[in-house]
Structures are given as structure tokens and as C-alpha cells.
Motif scaffolding. Sequence first.
Motif, PDB file in Angstrom:
ATOM      1  N   ARG A 188      24.175  41.327   7.184  1.00  0.00           N
ATOM      2  CA  ARG A 188      24.977  40.900   6.421  1.00  0.00           C
ATOM      3  C   ARG A 188      23.996  40.354   5.125  1.00  0.00           C
ATOM      4  O   ARG A 188      22.612  40.565   5.832  1.00  0.00           O
ATOM      5  CB  ARG A 188      25.441  39.355   7.125  1.00  0.00           C
ATOM      6  CG  ARG A 188      26.660  39.325   7.839  1.00  0.00           C
ATOM      7  CD  ARG A 188      26.911  37.783   8.064  1.00  0.00           C
ATOM      8  NE  ARG A 188      27.767  37.906   9.261  1.00  0.00           N
ATOM      9  CZ  ARG A 188      27.906  37.487   9.924  1.00  0.00           C
ATOM     10  NH1 ARG A 188      27.997  35.916   9.660  1.00  0.00           N
ATOM     11  NH2 ARG A 188      28.433  37.172  10.800  1.00  0.00           N
ATOM     12  N   LEU A 235      32.477  38.422   7.426  1.00  0.00           N
ATOM     13  CA  LEU A 235      31.704  37.529   9.326  1.00  0.00           C
ATOM     14  C   LEU A 235      31.712  38.633   9.717  1.00  0.00           C
ATOM     15  O   LEU A 235      31.472  38.551  11.490  1.00  0.00           O
ATOM     16  CB  LEU A 235      32.124  36.673   9.180  1.00  0.00           C
ATOM     17  CG  LEU A 235      32.368  35.428   8.284  1.00  0.00           C
ATOM     18  CD1 LEU A 235      32.940  34.697   8.638  1.00  0.00           C
ATOM     19  CD2 LEU A 235      30.691  35.463   7.719  1.00  0.00           C
ATOM     20  N   ASP A 236      32.849  39.626   9.262  1.00  0.00           N
ATOM     21  CA  ASP A 236      32.601  41.064  10.621  1.00  0.00           C
ATOM     22  C   ASP A 236      31.804  42.505  10.815  1.00  0.00           C
ATOM     23  O   ASP A 236      31.147  42.540  11.829  1.00  0.00           O
ATOM     24  CB  ASP A 236      33.994  41.722  10.289  1.00  0.00           C
ATOM     25  CG  ASP A 236      35.210  40.779  10.836  1.00  0.00           C
ATOM     26  OD1 ASP A 236      34.880  39.665  11.919  1.00  0.00           O
ATOM     27  OD2 ASP A 236      36.291  41.259  10.352  1.00  0.00           O
ATOM     28  N   THR A 237      30.970  41.958   9.785  1.00  0.00           N
ATOM     29  CA  THR A 237      29.714  42.116  10.077  1.00  0.00           C
ATOM     30  C   THR A 237      28.196  41.704  11.269  1.00  0.00           C
ATOM     31  O   THR A 237      27.764  40.567  10.977  1.00  0.00           O
ATOM     32  CB  THR A 237      28.795  42.240   8.932  1.00  0.00           C
ATOM     33  OG1 THR A 237      29.891  43.596   7.343  1.00  0.00           O
ATOM     34  CG2 THR A 237      28.003  43.858   8.909  1.00  0.00           C
ATOM     35  N   PRO A 238      27.507  42.373  11.781  1.00  0.00           N
ATOM     36  CA  PRO A 238      26.392  41.561  12.642  1.00  0.00           C
ATOM     37  C   PRO A 238      25.616  40.623  11.509  1.00  0.00           C
ATOM     38  O   PRO A 238      25.284  41.484  10.894  1.00  0.00           O
ATOM     39  CB  PRO A 238      25.867  42.643  13.384  1.00  0.00           C
ATOM     40  CG  PRO A 238      27.151  44.171  13.479  1.00  0.00           C
ATOM     41  CD  PRO A 238      26.888  44.108  11.948  1.00  0.00           C
ATOM     42  N   VAL A 239      24.973  39.839  11.976  1.00  0.00           N
ATOM     43  CA  VAL A 239      24.257  39.199  11.135  1.00  0.00           C
ATOM     44  C   VAL A 239      23.068  39.765  10.186  1.00  0.00           C
ATOM     45  O   VAL A 239      22.976  39.667   9.787  1.00  0.00           O
ATOM     46  CB  VAL A 239      23.695  37.710  11.655  1.00  0.00           C
ATOM     47  CG1 VAL A 239      22.258  36.660  11.140  1.00  0.00           C
ATOM     48  CG2 VAL A 239      25.019  36.748  12.367  1.00  0.00           C
TER      49      VAL A 239
END
Lengths: 132, 120
Positions: free
Chosen positions: A97, A90-94
Motif C-alpha cells: 500500500r 484497503l484491499d491491498t496488502p499493507v
Amino acid sequence: MDQILLPVAGQPLQNASKFLTGFAETHQIASELTQSLLIIADELISNTIKYGEAEELRLTLDLGSEKQLTLIYSDDGNPFNPLAADLPDLDTPVEDRDIGGLGLMMVQSMTETQEYERTDDLNVLVLTLRID
Amino acid sequence: MALDISLDDSKQGALRVALNGSLDSETAPQLSAALGNIDDSVSAVVFDMKSLGFISSTGLRVIFTVLKAQKSRGGRVAVSNMSPGVKKVFEIVKALPDMTVFANDQEMDDYLASFQRGDD
């Protein structure tokens, strides 16, 4: 304890949501918790329908105390432990992902404890939710 | 549970998508189909969630697909009028930082007003 059997062939999602909203009304469950129950049921059932090759699902709700609600979900499909699946980063931008595993993520974050057991050819998932 | 989708592309470059009902694993394919071929000229997709009661991860995936497509060509995705329950779902998956969030109709309308009215 309230329980419903949901044949996969007979609109299990709709019947589950009727069952859950009925339970919530009877026991005056707050709407936020009801939403969580509906989301959890949607995630689990849609996952089983998609991958599990199950014929029958079972939902059990148990108000153990004023503070805790237990939801037991079981299906007779292929062995699958949802708690062992990879969760999305979840720390990656949508936009970067890999869009998967979100449902499981949702189930985990809406529940306090999660246990999985394979027993009598059934997948059994025991979840507890805190009642505020 | 059911979902009503209403699309408004009367502003050039912007598409407003109003959702009414429940965006779950049964209705998400409907939205996916409705948004299947967004015109290349659209650089902002605004989801009006005023009447959206419920969203599951299948619904989120449809919105994320649009978000990915928009961001890949410099566009953006905005959401408006989220109920606390719907907002919670977006918060759990930490999606809000990647989108523009409008708290109410006024903010959304002000934003859409910055787009030119289309010819049709």
C-alpha cells in the motif's frame, strides 16, 4: 455545548486531548467513544498543523441527544476539504500500500455523518458520532 | 501524552518492542527514530502493546513502515496484547491479516522462545 480555542503555537494536540477527556468524564462518555474522539482530534489537528498553515483551531462538542454526539472542527488555514481526499485501497496488502490517507479513513469510519463547509475563511468539518 | 519504548534484542533474529503510553502524532517520531536501523539479521519484530492505550494513524504508519521493510526481506511483524481500542484501529485499516497477532504474553513468549538466545 463545550468549546475550546486552540492556537496552533500553543500545544494544540495536548490541549485538545485534555479538553476531550475532561468532556468525557463530565458527561460519562464510554471509553471506546472517548478513544474515537481522541483519534479523530489527533488526525484532524496533526493534518492541519502539517499542511494547513492555520493559526487557530476550534473544537466544539455538542451532546445533541442521548444517541448522538456532534464534533465540529474548524481551522483558519488553507481551504481543504478532507472529505474529498483519496482514501487508501484497503484491499491491498499493507506492504504494497501507499501509506497515506489513513487518518482520514479513520475519521470517516469512526463517525456516522461528515459534512465540510468553507465559510468565513474557515474550514468547518461537522462530524456526528453515535452513542451506544 | 507520552510514549515509553523498550527494545529487547536478546533473542537472535527477533526484536521485541514494548510500547507504553500513547502512539500518536506527537510520539510517533520517537518510535520511528528508535526503529530507524533495525539490524538485517532481524527477521521478526514483535510489538508488545499491553501498555499501549492509544494509537493514531501516524503511529500505524511507523508500524507499517517496519512491516514493509520486514516483508521485503521475508521477515514478519507480530503484535501482542492489543486493547480493544487499539485493535479496532488495526481492524479499520484492515491491517491484521498482514500481521501475526498474539492474544497474550504466553503466545508471544512461546513464539519468541523459538528464537536462539543471542551472544550478548
